[in-house]
Structure formats: C-alpha cells, structure tokens
Motif scaffolding. Structure first.
Motif, PDB file in Angstrom:
ATOM      1  N   MET B   1       0.863  -1.194   0.000  1.00 46.98           N
ATOM      2  CA  MET B   1       0.000   0.000   0.000  1.00 46.98           C
ATOM      3  C   MET B   1       0.891   1.233   0.000  1.00 46.98           C
ATOM      4  O   MET B   1       1.594   1.493   0.981  1.00 46.98           O
ATOM      5  CB  MET B   1      -0.880  -0.029   1.258  1.00 46.98           C
ATOM      6  CG  MET B   1      -1.962   1.004   1.274  1.00 46.98           C
ATOM      7  SD  MET B   1      -3.232   0.754   0.023  1.00 46.98           S
ATOM      8  CE  MET B   1      -3.888  -0.846   0.514  1.00 46.98           C
ATOM      9  N   LEU B  21      -0.513  -2.189  -8.813  1.00 43.69           N
ATOM     10  CA  LEU B  21      -1.777  -2.886  -8.675  1.00 43.69           C
ATOM     11  C   LEU B  21      -2.896  -1.896  -8.995  1.00 43.69           C
ATOM     12  O   LEU B  21      -3.101  -0.942  -8.263  1.00 43.69           O
ATOM     13  CB  LEU B  21      -1.906  -3.342  -7.224  1.00 43.69           C
ATOM     14  CG  LEU B  21      -2.648  -4.598  -6.917  1.00 43.69           C
ATOM     15  CD1 LEU B  21      -2.145  -5.741  -7.776  1.00 43.69           C
ATOM     16  CD2 LEU B  21      -2.459  -4.935  -5.452  1.00 43.69           C
ATOM     17  N   ALA B  22      -3.562  -2.137 -10.099  1.00 40.33           N
ATOM     18  CA  ALA B  22      -4.684  -1.248 -10.421  1.00 40.33           C
ATOM     19  C   ALA B  22      -5.928  -1.899  -9.845  1.00 40.33           C
ATOM     20  O   ALA B  22      -6.183  -1.820  -8.660  1.00 40.33           O
ATOM     21  CB  ALA B  22      -4.754  -1.056 -11.918  1.00 40.33           C
ATOM     22  N   GLY B  23      -6.694  -2.603 -10.685  1.00 37.25           N
ATOM     23  CA  GLY B  23      -7.823  -3.339 -10.137  1.00 37.25           C
ATOM     24  C   GLY B  23      -7.351  -4.635  -9.510  1.00 37.25           C
ATOM     25  O   GLY B  23      -7.865  -5.112  -8.516  1.00 37.25           O
ATOM     26  N   GLY B  24      -6.318  -5.206 -10.116  1.00 35.62           N
ATOM     27  CA  GLY B  24      -5.817  -6.501  -9.647  1.00 35.62           C
ATOM     28  C   GLY B  24      -6.419  -7.647 -10.431  1.00 35.62           C
ATOM     29  O   GLY B  24      -6.184  -8.809 -10.127  1.00 35.62           O
ATOM     30  N   MET B  25      -7.206  -7.328 -11.470  1.00 32.35           N
ATOM     31  CA  MET B  25      -7.958  -8.358 -12.156  1.00 32.35           C
ATOM     32  C   MET B  25      -7.056  -9.351 -12.890  1.00 32.35           C
ATOM     33  O   MET B  25      -7.404 -10.506 -13.058  1.00 32.35           O
ATOM     34  CB  MET B  25      -8.915  -7.732 -13.177  1.00 32.35           C
ATOM     35  CG  MET B  25      -9.718  -6.551 -12.679  1.00 32.35           C
ATOM     36  SD  MET B  25     -10.442  -6.776 -11.051  1.00 32.35           S
ATOM     37  CE  MET B  25     -11.731  -7.949 -11.396  1.00 32.35           C
ATOM     38  N   ASP B  39       0.095  -0.950  -4.303  1.00 28.61           N
ATOM     39  CA  ASP B  39      -1.326  -0.607  -4.319  1.00 28.61           C
ATOM     40  C   ASP B  39      -1.504   0.913  -4.283  1.00 28.61           C
ATOM     41  O   ASP B  39      -1.034   1.580  -3.369  1.00 28.61           O
ATOM     42  CB  ASP B  39      -2.010  -1.260  -3.111  1.00 28.61           C
ATOM     43  CG  ASP B  39      -3.522  -1.244  -3.256  1.00 28.61           C
ATOM     44  OD1 ASP B  39      -4.045  -0.328  -3.930  1.00 28.61           O
ATOM     45  OD2 ASP B  39      -4.179  -2.133  -2.695  1.00 28.61           O
ATOM     46  N   LEU B  40      -2.190   1.441  -5.285  1.00 21.66           N
ATOM     47  CA  LEU B  40      -2.402   2.890  -5.373  1.00 21.66           C
ATOM     48  C   LEU B  40      -3.776   3.297  -4.861  1.00 21.66           C
ATOM     49  O   LEU B  40      -4.199   4.428  -5.062  1.00 21.66           O
ATOM     50  CB  LEU B  40      -2.294   3.330  -6.838  1.00 21.66           C
ATOM     51  CG  LEU B  40      -1.025   2.974  -7.607  1.00 21.66           C
ATOM     52  CD1 LEU B  40      -1.126   3.543  -9.014  1.00 21.66           C
ATOM     53  CD2 LEU B  40       0.201   3.520  -6.908  1.00 21.66           C
ATOM     54  N   SER B  41      -4.458   2.355  -4.187  1.00 22.78           N
ATOM     55  CA  SER B  41      -5.882   2.608  -3.943  1.00 22.78           C
ATOM     56  C   SER B  41      -6.154   3.714  -2.923  1.00 22.78           C
ATOM     57  O   SER B  41      -7.282   4.124  -2.774  1.00 22.78           O
ATOM     58  CB  SER B  41      -6.593   1.312  -3.544  1.00 22.78           C
ATOM     59  OG  SER B  41      -6.117   0.879  -2.296  1.00 22.78           O
ATOM     60  N   ARG B  42      -5.117   4.156  -2.240  1.00 20.12           N
ATOM     61  CA  ARG B  42      -5.412   5.216  -1.245  1.00 20.12           C
ATOM     62  C   ARG B  42      -4.730   6.527  -1.553  1.00 20.12           C
ATOM     63  O   ARG B  42      -4.354   7.280  -0.664  1.00 20.12           O
ATOM     64  CB  ARG B  42      -5.001   4.741   0.130  1.00 20.12           C
ATOM     65  CG  ARG B  42      -5.703   3.415   0.382  1.00 20.12           C
ATOM     66  CD  ARG B  42      -6.008   3.100   1.763  1.00 20.12           C
ATOM     67  NE  ARG B  42      -6.742   1.833   1.728  1.00 20.12           N
ATOM     68  CZ  ARG B  42      -7.441   1.345   2.720  1.00 20.12           C
ATOM     69  NH1 ARG B  42      -7.521   1.984   3.845  1.00 20.12           N
ATOM     70  NH2 ARG B  42      -8.075   0.203   2.588  1.00 20.12           N
ATOM     71  N   MET B  60      -7.316   5.370 -10.818  1.00 17.71           N
ATOM     72  CA  MET B  60      -7.932   4.349  -9.975  1.00 17.71           C
ATOM     73  C   MET B  60      -9.464   4.427  -9.983  1.00 17.71           C
ATOM     74  O   MET B  60     -10.130   3.777  -9.178  1.00 17.71           O
ATOM     75  CB  MET B  60      -7.397   4.449  -8.545  1.00 17.71           C
ATOM     76  CG  MET B  60      -5.925   4.046  -8.419  1.00 17.71           C
ATOM     77  SD  MET B  60      -5.578   2.351  -8.945  1.00 17.71           S
ATOM     78  CE  MET B  60      -6.225   1.451  -7.545  1.00 17.71           C
ATOM     79  N   ARG B  64     -16.812   0.726 -13.057  1.00 20.39           N
ATOM     80  CA  ARG B  64     -18.186   0.901 -12.577  1.00 20.39           C
ATOM     81  C   ARG B  64     -18.477   2.388 -12.327  1.00 20.39           C
ATOM     82  O   ARG B  64     -19.557   2.873 -12.641  1.00 20.39           O
ATOM     83  CB  ARG B  64     -18.357   0.086 -11.283  1.00 20.39           C
ATOM     84  CG  ARG B  64     -19.745   0.104 -10.692  1.00 20.39           C
ATOM     85  CD  ARG B  64     -20.714  -0.795 -11.440  1.00 20.39           C
ATOM     86  NE  ARG B  64     -22.036  -0.724 -10.841  1.00 20.39           N
ATOM     87  CZ  ARG B  64     -23.168  -0.795 -11.524  1.00 20.39           C
ATOM     88  NH1 ARG B  64     -23.143  -0.964 -12.825  1.00 20.39           N
ATOM     89  NH2 ARG B  64     -24.330  -0.732 -10.909  1.00 20.39           N
ATOM     90  N   PHE B  92     -16.976  -7.220 -11.465  1.00 21.71           N
ATOM     91  CA  PHE B  92     -15.673  -7.053 -12.120  1.00 21.71           C
ATOM     92  C   PHE B  92     -15.397  -5.571 -12.318  1.00 21.71           C
ATOM     93  O   PHE B  92     -14.326  -5.067 -11.992  1.00 21.71           O
ATOM     94  CB  PHE B  92     -15.692  -7.781 -13.467  1.00 21.71           C
ATOM     95  CG  PHE B  92     -14.369  -7.781 -14.199  1.00 21.71           C
ATOM     96  CD1 PHE B  92     -13.517  -8.862 -14.109  1.00 21.71           C
ATOM     97  CD2 PHE B  92     -13.995  -6.699 -14.999  1.00 21.71           C
ATOM     98  CE1 PHE B  92     -12.299  -8.878 -14.791  1.00 21.71           C
ATOM     99  CE2 PHE B  92     -12.783  -6.699 -15.688  1.00 21.71           C
ATOM    100  CZ  PHE B  92     -11.932  -7.796 -15.578  1.00 21.71           C
ATOM    101  N   ARG B  93     -16.401  -4.877 -12.821  1.00 20.83           N
ATOM    102  CA  ARG B  93     -16.211  -3.458 -13.118  1.00 20.83           C
ATOM    103  C   ARG B  93     -16.076  -2.629 -11.848  1.00 20.83           C
ATOM    104  O   ARG B  93     -15.554  -1.525 -11.881  1.00 20.83           O
ATOM    105  CB  ARG B  93     -17.373  -2.944 -13.987  1.00 20.83           C
ATOM    106  CG  ARG B  93     -17.487  -3.659 -15.309  1.00 20.83           C
ATOM    107  CD  ARG B  93     -18.383  -2.932 -16.285  1.00 20.83           C
ATOM    108  NE  ARG B  93     -19.778  -2.854 -15.866  1.00 20.83           N
ATOM    109  CZ  ARG B  93     -20.682  -3.799 -16.088  1.00 20.83           C
ATOM    110  NH1 ARG B  93     -20.343  -4.922 -16.700  1.00 20.83           N
ATOM    111  NH2 ARG B  93     -21.930  -3.632 -15.689  1.00 20.83           N
ATOM    112  N   THR B  95     -14.165  -3.370  -9.451  1.00 17.86           N
ATOM    113  CA  THR B  95     -12.777  -3.438  -9.004  1.00 17.86           C
ATOM    114  C   THR B  95     -11.811  -3.022 -10.103  1.00 17.86           C
ATOM    115  O   THR B  95     -10.811  -2.366  -9.846  1.00 17.86           O
ATOM    116  CB  THR B  95     -12.429  -4.878  -8.544  1.00 17.86           C
ATOM    117  OG1 THR B  95     -13.503  -5.373  -7.759  1.00 17.86           O
ATOM    118  CG2 THR B  95     -11.170  -4.867  -7.702  1.00 17.86           C
TER     119      THR B  95
END
Lengths: 155, 250, 772
Positions: B1, B21-25, B39-42, B60, B64, B92-93, B95
């Motif tokens: 993170m 790590l974008a969505g991680g899909m 992880d760029l999620s924050r 990010m 969706r 899926f969308r 994430t």
C-alpha cells in the motif's frame, strides 16, 4: 502482514501474505460460502461486499481490505431469507454452488436499484454465471421478491 | 500500500518484478513472478472531475464509476459508459480500474478504443502528459499512470462493438467522435491488435465522403485470433462504422 | 389427470437441502478438508505427445514441506479406466495414474504432495523432465491413417471386443443394420447426404473436480469426492492401486454440478495415491483450467447422414455414419457413439431400413467423456438437421414431417434395441410447442420473407429428440428405507445427487407411498460403507431406476408396518386403515411413532426394507424444441429471440425441479449452438481452457426459455415417470440452425453458429447467386 478489517460486523485481525486474495483469507476465516469457480474473474461465484459494493473476492487483493468492512453470505442470511425462499420454491438453487455469490449480487442490486426493470436486473447480474438453471428460475424468484416488497411497501 | 506517488514510484523502480496494482484483475493470470504489488488505492486517484476544457479521470477510477458517474454519462454522448458496460459483470467493473485498462493497453480493450476516438491524453507521474495515441505506440514504460484527460471538444460520439456473447471480449470495436469543427476521430480496436486511428477514413468523413470512409476503414491491418479471422474483421469494420454514423445522425 | 391424484409427487417440492446450500453452509468437498491434509499438485506435459525419459525430482524433494514427488516409476502400473460404468463394460483400460507417455497437452507427468500449497508450487517449478517429443495426432478425421500411434503401450486392455485397432488409433468400430438400407435408399425419390460437425464442449459445472482422502478408523483408504459415481469410483480406485475394494471407501457430499463430467474420475486417484503411499490425508483440487483442459469434454463428432424419403416426407431409409474423437483416453467413447444413432433413428419410425456405422479414434487431444446427452446430442443435431433439410427440399412444414415420422405407442422400435414404445406424447408436444411459439404465424417457408429491421430477418425452426431412462438391463440401483424410532423414515440411497434434486425426488416417492409429507423422509449423501449399491447418477436414470427401487422398498416397508400393526393391535391386516399417521381398525389405533418406538424395543424385527431395480427396458422421454432467431445479414449476428421446449417425461415427479432441469438443458443446448467455441493451438493445446475464453451463455445471451410438459404415463415407471435430465439439451442446436435457415436461407452444419460463420455462409450463397 496483519490485516485488520471488519467481517460481517465483527472486527478481525488475520495474518495474511501480501499477495493473497481476499477469497482465500475469507475462507480461512471460516466463511465457506465464499468459493472459487473460475480463477479468471469471470463467474461471479466469489462475490462478496467491500464497504457495501459487490466485488469479486478472487481478484481483490487482501491487503486492500485493510480497515474496510467485508460482508459475506454468512453475514446476510436474515436479509436473504425471502430471496432464498423464493429461489427454493422455483427450484433455482439446483447444485447450489453459485447460489451464495448470486444472492450477494442480488442483494447488492436491490440496495442500489430499488425497483429494477428486467433489463436492469439482467445487466446488473450478468457477471453471475450459472450452468444449471438457464437463469429463468432465478429471475422468477427475484420478480416474486420484488412483488412481495412492493406489497409490503403499500401496506 | 503506497502512501504517496513518490513512494510508489520508488518501489516500482526497485525491482523489475514490481507491479502497480490497479484493479488486480489480471494479477493471478500472469506467469511472471511479482516481487512487490504496489497498491495505489489510497492516493486519491479515484475521482472524476470536469475542468474548463477537459474531463479528468483518475487512474484508480473503477469501470463501474465510469459507467455510473453523472459526468461520464453526460459527456461524449455517453460512450464511456457504453464502452465498459459489456465488460464481464458489475462486480468485475467495481474493481477493475480505468488506469489498469489504459496502462495495459490490451488489444481487446473497450475503453482504450473509446478514449482514443476522444483524443484522450494520459498523464504519467514522471513522464508527464502525452497523447494516448503516442502512448499506445510507445515501448513499455516503467512509470505510474495517474490520470486520463479527455478534451471536451467532442460534440457527438458513438461506440460500437461486436461480441460472441454479450460479456465476452469484443471481436472488433470501433469508436467515432466529431468535434465542434466537424472534424472526426475514428479508432478501431480488437483488430485483434491495439486500437488505432484511421486517418484516411477521418478525412473522408470530414469532407462528407461516407463511402470513402467505409472503404478506408477496411484498409487498416486486421488479424486472426480465436475469436475471428482477419477477413471477417475487415468486413464488419465498415458495418460498425455505418452503425456509428447512423447513431450519430439520430 | 386430476390434480389431486397425488399427495407428494407431481408437485413443486423445494429441495431438502435448499437452505443449507444457498446459505453457504460448508457442505461441499472443499469445505471439509482436514487441516493437516497435504496439498497435491500435478506437473503437466507441455507437449501433445511425448515419452517421459526421466523426471529429475531431487531439487523438488529438497523444498521444505514437500512430502513426496512421484512420477510413473513410483506409482502402481495397473491400467484402468476413469469411466464410471458398470463392470465389465466397453471402456478400455488405457490409463495409469502417472504414465510413461504424455498423450495430450496437460497430461500429468509428475505429482507433488506438500504440507502447504506454497511448498507444493515451489517444488513443482523445480522438477525437470526429459521428454522424447513425438509427433502428435491432432486431427481426428485423419487419425486412422496417421503414422503416430497414441497408445503404443503393451499392457493396454480391451475389456471386450469393441472393434479396436490400436495401430491405426482406432478404439472401436461398430456397425448395425435394420433391413436393407442400400436397396431402400436407392429406391427413394428423395435422397439427402449431409455431413455435420459438433464440438468438444465443456460441461462447465461450477464446482471443479476435487477429492480429499484419508485412512479411516479401520485403516481403509477413504475418499471424499465430488463425484457422480460413488460406487464405481470405489472399484476403479481399488483397480488402479491394486488393493482390494474392501480397503477403499468413497463418500459423496453435496456436489456442485456434474452434467456427466463427474461420471469419470478426475482428482480421485491423485489424492488417493498419496494417502496410500504416505498414510497422510491429502487434498487434490483442480483449477478451472485443469478442469477444462485436463479432465474430459463432450466428444467431438463428424456425422454423415444419408436419408432417403418419399415425396410426402416419410423417411424410408436412414444411415448414420459417425466418427468420434475419443481424445487421448477412451472414457465412455465406445458407448457414446452408439447413442448418436440409436436415439435418433427411432424418431424416423418408418425407416425400417437403417444402418449405423461408427468409428472411434484416439488422438493427442483432451479426452472426451460423458456430457449430458451422451452422443444423442451430437446425433440429434445431424439427423434432425437433415430432416429439416428434407422439409425445405420438399416445401413441407417441418412439424408436419415430424408427425409423419415419429414412433407410435405399442410398436417396437427396431433401431432402439427392439424395445416396444409404451408411452409417448410427442405429437402433443409438437402441437403445444407450435401454439406457444405461434408457429403457424411465424413459419414462412421462404427465407428473407420476415424482415424485422434494416438487414434483419426472423425465422423459426424446430427439432424433436428422445433419450432413455437408464441403461437397459445393465445397471442396478438399490435403496433402503426404514422406520426409525422417532416415527420418521430414513431413506438410504447410493444415487448421487449432484444438484439435480434426486434426494428430494426419491423422498417424494417414498412419501407418496407412506402417505406422509416429504419432510418426514430423511435422506443423506452417499457413503459406500453405509449406502446401498447404486451405479450412480448418469444415463438419465435416477428418477426412473432408483425411483422404481424406492417405490418397491416403500411398498415393502409399508407391508411390514401393516403386519406389525396387525400383530400389535390384534386386528386382521385387511381390516386396518392407514392414513399416514396411524393404523386403526376395530376401534384400536397405533401411531407411526409408536410403531417406530416398538420396532426398536420389543419387536423381533426392525422395520426396514431394501429393494433393488434393474430395468429390462429404457423408456424414452421425448421433447419438441422450437427456436426463433433474428439474423443480421450485414454481420451474421444471430439473436436468439425465443426458445420453447415441450417435454414428455411421463408423470412429472417434482414440477419445480423438472422445470428448471428443462430450462437449464435448453440453456446449455443454446450455448452449444451459438456461443461455445473450442479452439486448439497448432501445437495441440486447448486454448479455450477458461471461462474467459470458453464462453458460457450469460443471462444476457439467453431469451426467456419457455417450458411446458405434456405428460404421458409410462407403465413401467414410478408413478408413470420417465427421465428428464438429458433429453432437454438435444434440440436447441438443430432447432436454432433451422431457424437461421428459415430466416436467411443458409445452413450451418458445423457448430457453433458464430456470426462469422453465418456471415461467410451468407456471402458464399450470395456468390453462388451471382454465378447463376
């Protein structure tokens, strides 16, 4: 590393490896409703909620759940009762392997869209594959549930 | 993170096996070992904003969000939501991120094709801003995509795709937009190679030569994969263009 | 038939386990794995055909946590078949747990068992294999002339003569005749000769293959497995490991679908061999990719149909010539091919002169196996498509052609092993289906006559099909039913409920006879230690065959209860009245509870009954399937607008479950017809080995599937029932192809009908017009 998160309303701390998926952590926490079906993010069986959003736990990095609230089928059995009853009446459970993930998607949909049309419903749920039923019986059950909710609303 | 973009960038350069790590899909589908998943999620890269001359979409932002956000629904004839709504399913969308799609620039990408026709620009942490078209043609980049900027000049747009099943990868996709001056931008993707513009067809359309454009779009390079053959793709490219023009007329 | 004739059957009863499985209870194999089970992973061949010269295991063995690394030199050398079928049978013993030859991309070469999955993965990467790469046989249409031999081993065993010729990669050849096809065909004014191809479709049940194993308290090798064939698996494991059956026990918990895939073993032996050799519990779970690529699929077929007919559409002569790709191993292949003819020719009942020729070949591709329909599906596509072609050629309505040709009750069906048809409502099924889809308004004999938009045309098509109900005089199914001391009943079965609901359906049948509610009958999973023998769930047999055993057992138990009540109450049996709750007569009364209590207390006999059933016939269920499509002539896209199915499965035992079985079957059939492509790389690797590349229809791809039942009464069936599981998958392919033909005039004879194929066919037709 340690993951601290809320699981079905309870604070949890769990040792995880940094590259683990949320799915594997949840199963280790005893949430056996969360299952893997395809390994490629295509089937929807592993659907759980993170902060109320339906996501695929197979491709959700576990560390990302830090501090977040995760909900699985085990945490919404009461809310799912009516839906399960209608599904059972229709025989829409069949092998049942995809049912918990499907139910999580339906409940997420009903929180997001109060009274979805058939098209909205199909679009919203299109990521939940089922090989047994051909989907029709699932739709009949949801329609029955919506009718019941509408009736309750009017009363 | 990662706590900051600088920290993320340093981590990325540390090892050839680090990955953003974008969505991680796609993470579990690759065979190369990954030492650090960053992880760029924050980092607050998950917003959609309208500035004076562009729509700015954080890397990010999930597909969706792109589908549901009022800004993306109202801009560009809604082709951004249209382009992503066939991608696998809602969860899926929820994430998968736009940054993940754009950075990976897969040939089958739906949003990349749409963005290319909107003359989108991509912003990297170190390399700064560049045309999406330039990025699509550039060698692999070890950098962090922070946002996508789309000029608001497009007046009308249409996104078309043909798929085996409704949630499959496209057999072919095509996106067309027209700006205030009546100039067209046309991109064709899933050929199955990366989306590319068709300038010859664009000039034909700019002069009102529809027939010429329909012929020109067939001249792009098309290939064969398990979803379809090159010949079929070539044939339906002009059909999708016809459909796009039809939709923009309406 | 009056609605109230039955109390427990012929109703929509929810499944007995509905709430636990939907609520996510840990009831499937993977939910119950012992904590100390070793993880078993397989190293698989990257080559389609290779001989394993040496496996270098030393580095892998050094990984901490690795318990064993095995190759073909470490495992028993007995050959066996993965196929679950009664013994002896037609399945060749062509497998070893790990073999010296790798016969397709993904065939296992070595196995690692380790304390953790991480250690097993690490070890797997450290195994080095020396291969002698061989020229693979990839094209089944030329396999019999290919210089490579897929099965060169010297200990290959044919259980019986099935016309094999391994030098030419031929697993089986078969021919049967009725009358004189050649003479009859030559005399027919109309002759058709058409060839079709069907694909190696994935069963795609949502739960992949998985098994864990351990030694039970008696030291028996115990397997808990997601299987359709609990008892066959016990025999096959004992055969492969060379240990007595008495030393093997197999347990089947809830199963997340099978559709035939789990009629063959998948993971069983890989877990079992580790427990057998190390004494440790072991768990083997296949990924989706392994399940797609390395277990079994529907067999790909090429079928040539020669059909001779009168000008009025009566079929007089019919030859079905089938070529089947067994893939690398022969599971079920020699049985599957028979159904391509024997469950299609009888629907042309006037074709007294018929011939069936078949050849099954080995290739270096993913093995075929059982998939719902089991050859009848492939045959149905070919024969019904030819009938539809006949209709077009003669300008006759295809529904009327069917009515001219379908079999009649009371007559023997020569191509269906001479069995006499005892129940059939196919004529009513056709009539009802026509009404449901508005056939008479929608069917226009000329293509391009129903434009529905720019470049869009609609069309309708139909097909009929039959299957069997179990396998004639082959399989035995037994049940035990007992009255327990709480006054409830326990039904012990060996039939494997894999989501089909047979636990519920069999309980309904017992409840019907015992005049109680279905909830009063307790049913459990299968354990070879405790359950009565049942061949397992396949061949559309459980409702019919195990159902017959259940009604027999229930009647016998009820008789014993009458006897015991008569003795207790001192009332002659003939004067007793039973209402499901109690026996009464001459003013005295004895409840079922008291009877149950006394039977374990002061009676000399415990009230239980065991009954078996093996059927001398296999009564066919029937279906009439209809489809409406819209074809875009610019792209070839086919939009499925409507699917209608009308089913004759005799008496419907569970209305909800039968309905969903039918809908699900039609959905899978639609997938096969339009969406499910199979793709091999040049090297022979199956590239459609995931749900990302092998596209199951999503809910957006299917129209509402409309099902109706036209009940008949099968005199040999329980309460008049026949089967339903398989027959419902057969008609979508031919019906949809006919609808495409009806819309735009082109015929697709190689499945699936992708937009590209339809487009190319349209273009070819256009070209022909121009040449003319």
């Amino acid at each position: 590393m340690t993951l601290t998160f809320t699981l079905n309303g309870r604070k949890m701390s769990q040792e995880i490896s940094p590259d683990e998926s949320l799915l594997s952590v949840l199963r280790r926490c005893g949430c056996y409703s969360v299952r893997s079906g395809c390994d490629t993010s295509n089937c929807g069986i592993c659907t759980v909620w993170v902060d109320g959003h339906a996501i695929l736990s197979c491709s959700y990095p576990a560390p990302r759940a830090e501090g977040r609230s995760v909900t699985t089928m085990e945490g919404v059995r009461d809310e799912a009762q009516d839906l399960m009853t209608f599904l059972a009446e229709e025989g829409a459970d069949q092998c049942g392997f995809c049912s918990p993930g499907f139910i999580m998607s339906v409940l997420a949909m009903l929180r997001e869209l109060k009274d979805p049309t058939v098209d909205e419903m199909e679009q919203y749920l299109s990521g939940n594959l089922c090989r047994c039923t051909g989907y029709n019986s699932q739709h009949r059950a949801i329609v029955k549930l919506l009718e019941k909710r509408r009736d309750e609303h009017h009363v | 993170m990662a706590g900051s973009l600088q920290e993320a960038y340093e981590l990325l350069l540390k090892s050839r096996q680090s990955r953003i790590l974008a969505g991680g899909m796609w993470l579990r589908l690759g065979s190369t070992p990954i030492s650090h998943a960053i992880d760029l999620s924050r980092l607050g890269l998950d917003t959609i904003q309208k500035t004076e001359d562009c729509l700015e979409i954080g890397a990010m932002v999930t597909l969706r969000q792109l589908e549901c956000d009022v800004l993306t629904r109202e801009a560009f004839s809604g082709i951004l939501p249209t382009s992503v709504q066939s991608i696998v399913g809602t969860q899926f969308r929820s994430t998968a991120t736009l940054g993940g799609s754009v950075y990976a620039r897969f040939g089958f990408s739906d949003p990349v094709c749409a963005l290319l026709s909107l003359r989108a620009r991509v912003v990297f942490y170190k390399a700064g801003e560049m045309d999406l078209e330039t990025y699509l043609a550039s060698p692999p980049v070890r950098d962090i995509l922070t946002c996508v900027r789309i000029p608001l000049s497009s007046q009308a747009a249409s996104y078309q795709s043909l798929r085996h099943t409704r949630t499959d990868f496209p057999v072919l996709n095509l996106s067309l937009s027209r700006d205030e001056q009546g100039l067209h931008t046309l991109s064709v993707g899933a050929r199955p190679m990366k989306a590319m513009r068709c300038r010859e067809a664009e000039s034909c359309l700019d002069c009102g030569d529809t027939e010429g454009a329909l012929q020109a779009v067939r001249q792009l390079p098309y290939g064969t994969n398990m979803r379809a053959g090159a010949e079929y793709r070539q044939e339906i490219a002009s059909v999708l263009l016809e459909r796009a023009l039809e939709e923009m007329k309406a | 038939m009056s609605e109230n004739r039955f109390r427990a059957v012929n109703r929509a009863v929810p499944k007995t386990d509905a709430f636990s499985i939907m609520g996510g209870a840990p009831v499937y194999t993977g939910d119950m794995v012992p904590r100390d089970a070793l993880t078993v992973l397989l190293l698989r061949s990257p080559h389609a055909f290779a001989r394993v010269k040496k496996v270098h295991k030393d580095k892998a063995m050094l990984v901490s946590g690795v318990v064993c690394v095995l190759d073909h030199t470490d495992v028993p050398s007995h050959r066996y078949s993965n196929a679950g079928a009664s013994y002896p049978g037609n399945n060749p013993f062509d497998r070893r747990i790990l073999d010296e030859y790798a016969r397709y991309v993904g065939d296992p070469v070595a196995l690692v068992a380790a304390e953790t999955e991480e250690a097993a993965r690490k070890a797997l990467k450290l195994i080095r294999v020396e291969y002698e790469v061989l020229q693979p046989v990839l094209d089944y249409e030329t396999a019999d002339t290919d210089p490579s031999v897929v099965h060169p081993e010297d200990n290959f065993v044919f259980q019986c003569d099935i016309g094999g010729d391994l030098e030419h990669n031929v697993l089986s050849t078969i021919q049967s005749d009725g009358g004189d096809f050649d003479a009859a065909y030559a005399a027919c004014p109309i002759q058709l000769d058409e060839t079709y191809h069907t694909m190696a479709n994935q069963q795609a049940m949502m739960e992949t293959f998985r098994t864990y194993s351990y030694l039970d308290q008696a030291g028996r090798l115990t397997l808990v497995s997601s299987t359709q064939i609990t008892f066959h698996a016990r025999r096959l494991v004992s055969q492969a490991l060379g240990i007595p059956q008495a030393k093997v026990r197999v347990i089947k918990p809830r199963v997340g679908g099978g559709f035939g895939a789990k009629q063959s073993m998948g993971t069983e032996l890989f877990a079992a061999v580790v427990t057998h050799l190390t004494g440790r519990p072991a768990y083997c779970c296949f990924t989706r990719q392994e399940t797609c690529q390395c277990t079994n699929t529907r067999h790909a077929f090429r079928i040539r149909v020669r059909m001779g007919a009168d000008l009025d559409g009566t079929v007089r002569a019919l030859w079905v010539d089938s070529l089947e790709n067994a893939g690398a191993y022969g599971e079920h292949a020699a049985n599957v091919i028979g159904l391509s003819a024997h469950k299609t020719i009888p629907l042309c009942a006037k074709a007294e002169d018929w011939r069936f020729t078949g050849k099954v070949v080995y290739t270096n591709t993913t093995p075929g196996g059982a998939y719902r329909g089991f050859g009848a599906t492939q045959g149905c596509f070919a024969v019904e498509s030819t009938l539809n072609k006949l209709a077009v050629k003669l300008h006759l309505d295809p529904t009327l052609i069917r009515l001219k040709n379908i079999p009649e009750v009371g007559k023997p069906m020569s191509a269906y092993y001479g069995e006499v048809l005892q129940s059939c409502s196919l004529d009513r099924c056709i009539a009802t289906g026509k009404k449901m889809i508005s056939w008479d308004e929608k069917y226009a004999p000329a293509p391009f006559s129903k434009p529905s938009g720019p470049h869009r045309y609609r069309g309708v098509g139909m097909a009929v099909s039959m299957q069997g109900s179990g396998i004639t005089a082959t399989d035995n199914c037994s049940v035990t039913l007992r009255l327990d001391d709480g006054g409830f009943y326990t039904l012990l079965i060996g039939a494997s409920d894999i989501g089909t609901g047979c636990d519920t359906i069999l309980a309904q049948m017992a409840a019907e006879i015992l005049q109680c509610d279905t909830e009063k009958i307790t049913v459990s999973g299968v354990d070879t230690s405790y359950s009565p023998y049942d061949k397992g769930s396949y061949a559309s047999s459980t409702t019919y065959i195990t159902g017959n055993a259940t009604t027999k057992a229930a009647k016998e138990l009820l008789g014993k209860m009458y006897d015991a009540a008569a003795e207790t109450l001192k009332v002659p049996r003939e004067e007793l009245f039973f209402d499901g709750e109690s026996f009464s007569g001459r003013g005295a009364r004895l409840t079922v509870f008291e009877l149950g209590r006394d039977s374990v207390n002061r009676f000399q006999t415990w009230l239980s009954a065991t009954a078996s059933f093996s059927s001398p016939t296999s009564p066919p269920p029937f279906v009439a399937g209809f489809a409406e499509v819209e074809v875009d002539t610019q792209t070839g896209e086919v939009k499925l607008l409507d699917l209608v199915g009308v089913v004759d499965c005799g008496t419907v035992i569970n209305k909800a479950l039968a309905h969903v079985q039918a809908e699900g079957g039609f959905a899978q059939g639609a997938g096969m017809a339009l969406y499910e492509q199979v793709h091999l790389t040049e090297e022979g690797k199956l590239s459609t080995n995931s749900f990302m590349q092998y596209k199951l229809p999503s809910r957006l791809d299917l129209p509402p599937i409309r099902i109706a039942f036209e009940e008949s009464y099968e005199p040999t069936g329980p309460f008049g029932a026949k089967s339903i599981g398989e027959v419902v998958i057969n008609t979508p392919s031919p019906a949809i192809m006919a609808a495409i033909q009806n819309a735009v005039g082109v015929t697709i004879q190689t499945l699936p009908a992708t937009a590209e194929k339809v487009f190319m066919a349209l273009r070819a037709a256009e070209g022909q017009k121009e040449i003319r």
